[in-house]
Scaffold this motif. Sequence first.
Motif, PDB file in Angstrom:
ATOM      1  N   THR A  57       0.688  -1.233   0.115  1.00 12.21           N
ATOM      2  CA  THR A  57       0.073  -0.151  -0.162  1.00 12.21           C
ATOM      3  C   THR A  57       0.797   1.339   0.165  1.00 12.21           C
ATOM      4  OG1 THR A  57      -1.651  -1.004   1.091  1.00 12.21           O
ATOM      5  CG2 THR A  57      -1.883   1.333   1.256  1.00 12.21           C
ATOM      6  N   ILE A  58       1.913   1.355   0.762  1.00  9.10           N
ATOM      7  CA  ILE A  58       2.390   2.364   0.926  1.00  9.10           C
ATOM      8  C   ILE A  58       3.435   2.606  -0.435  1.00  9.10           C
ATOM      9  CG2 ILE A  58       4.847   3.173   1.990  1.00  9.10           C
ATOM     10  CD1 ILE A  58       3.988   1.804   4.569  1.00  9.10           C
ATOM     11  N   ILE A  59       4.140   1.648  -0.949  1.00  7.84           N
ATOM     12  CA  ILE A  59       4.727   1.565  -2.054  1.00  7.84           C
ATOM     13  C   ILE A  59       3.669   2.168  -3.358  1.00  7.84           C
ATOM     14  CG2 ILE A  59       5.805   0.154  -3.914  1.00  7.84           C
ATOM     15  CD1 ILE A  59       6.971  -1.455  -1.704  1.00  7.84           C
ATOM     16  N   LEU A  60       2.660   1.592  -3.412  1.00  8.15           N
ATOM     17  CA  LEU A  60       1.678   1.989  -4.398  1.00  8.15           C
ATOM     18  C   LEU A  60       1.355   3.525  -4.231  1.00  8.15           C
ATOM     19  CD1 LEU A  60      -0.603  -1.074  -4.661  1.00  8.15           C
ATOM     20  CD2 LEU A  60       0.854  -0.309  -6.434  1.00  8.15           C
ATOM     21  N   LEU A  71       6.975  -3.043  -7.802  1.00  2.00           N
ATOM     22  CA  LEU A  71       7.187  -3.814  -6.487  1.00  2.00           C
ATOM     23  C   LEU A  71       6.312  -3.912  -5.782  1.00  2.00           C
ATOM     24  CD1 LEU A  71       9.278  -5.481  -4.852  1.00  2.00           C
ATOM     25  CD2 LEU A  71      10.120  -3.091  -3.882  1.00  2.00           C
ATOM     26  N   GLY A  72       5.362  -2.869  -5.661  1.00  2.00           N
ATOM     27  CA  GLY A  72       4.051  -2.751  -4.947  1.00  2.00           C
ATOM     28  C   GLY A  72       2.925  -3.733  -5.409  1.00  2.00           C
ATOM     29  N   PHE A  73       2.859  -3.540  -6.566  1.00  2.00           N
ATOM     30  CA  PHE A  73       1.849  -4.745  -7.529  1.00  2.00           C
ATOM     31  C   PHE A  73       2.572  -6.109  -7.042  1.00  2.00           C
ATOM     32  CE2 PHE A  73       0.605  -1.185  -9.958  1.00  2.00           C
ATOM     33  CZ  PHE A  73      -0.993  -1.466  -9.696  1.00  2.00           C
ATOM     34  N   ALA A  74       3.817  -6.484  -7.016  1.00  2.00           N
ATOM     35  CA  ALA A  74       4.254  -7.812  -6.916  1.00  2.00           C
ATOM     36  C   ALA A  74       3.896  -8.063  -5.441  1.00  2.00           C
ATOM     37  CB  ALA A  74       5.848  -7.738  -7.184  1.00  2.00           C
ATOM     38  N   LEU A  75       4.096  -7.105  -4.584  1.00  2.00           N
ATOM     39  CA  LEU A  75       3.903  -7.499  -3.181  1.00  2.00           C
ATOM     40  C   LEU A  75       2.180  -7.867  -3.023  1.00  2.00           C
ATOM     41  CD1 LEU A  75       5.956  -4.704  -0.978  1.00  2.00           C
ATOM     42  CD2 LEU A  75       6.456  -7.535  -1.314  1.00  2.00           C
ATOM     43  N   VAL A  76       1.459  -7.182  -3.762  1.00  2.00           N
ATOM     44  CA  VAL A  76      -0.079  -7.526  -3.676  1.00  2.00           C
ATOM     45  C   VAL A  76      -0.190  -8.924  -4.168  1.00  2.00           C
ATOM     46  CG1 VAL A  76      -2.320  -6.849  -4.722  1.00  2.00           C
ATOM     47  CG2 VAL A  76      -0.786  -5.050  -3.704  1.00  2.00           C
ATOM     48  N   ALA A  77       0.418  -9.301  -5.109  1.00  2.00           N
ATOM     49  CA  ALA A  77       0.254 -10.860  -5.687  1.00  2.00           C
ATOM     50  C   ALA A  77       0.862 -11.791  -4.878  1.00  2.00           C
ATOM     51  CB  ALA A  77       0.994 -10.652  -6.997  1.00  2.00           C
TER      52      ALA A  77
END
Length: 161
Positions: A57-60, A71-77
């Motif tokens: 969320t922070i990265i996005l 990276l944010g989208f990868a973490l969501v995945a």
Amino acid sequence: MESDGSGHVGPTPVETAGHLLARIREGGLHVRRKKKTFRLASSALKVLTLLLSAASTIILGLQDLDFWAGLGFALVAVVTLLGAVESFFNWRSRWVLMEESQHRFERLAAELEYLVASTPADELTQDRLRPIFDEYQGVWARQSERWLQDRRTQAAQPGGH
């Protein structure tokens, strides 16, 4: 060892009580170990999911940087994957099940210890021990049935395994 009148020699009620208590204690140790494993797995997964969710969320929120957004989208995945893994293994439910079984084994052991301590050896009979053995079997039966019921419920849900 004592004879049952038919010439068959079997354990005395005191020996049976000792054997039954040992089995109950073994069951208690087993569920205590499993409970610890499931609690740790459940807790670790929840903390990891929370950290990755917060980080993504922070990265996005840093949309100006393409690397960070990716990276944010990868973490969501990864969070989605962890959610799927948790629902498959259902560690929290298994942990709670072990907690319940541990309590039942401890209560049963206390009942057996009291029965043996409060009953003169010559009055302790197999018939007086049978209900405790039946309850011991019942603990395992309830645990198995609950586990199977949880697995059936998960399998029936959309995306269940």
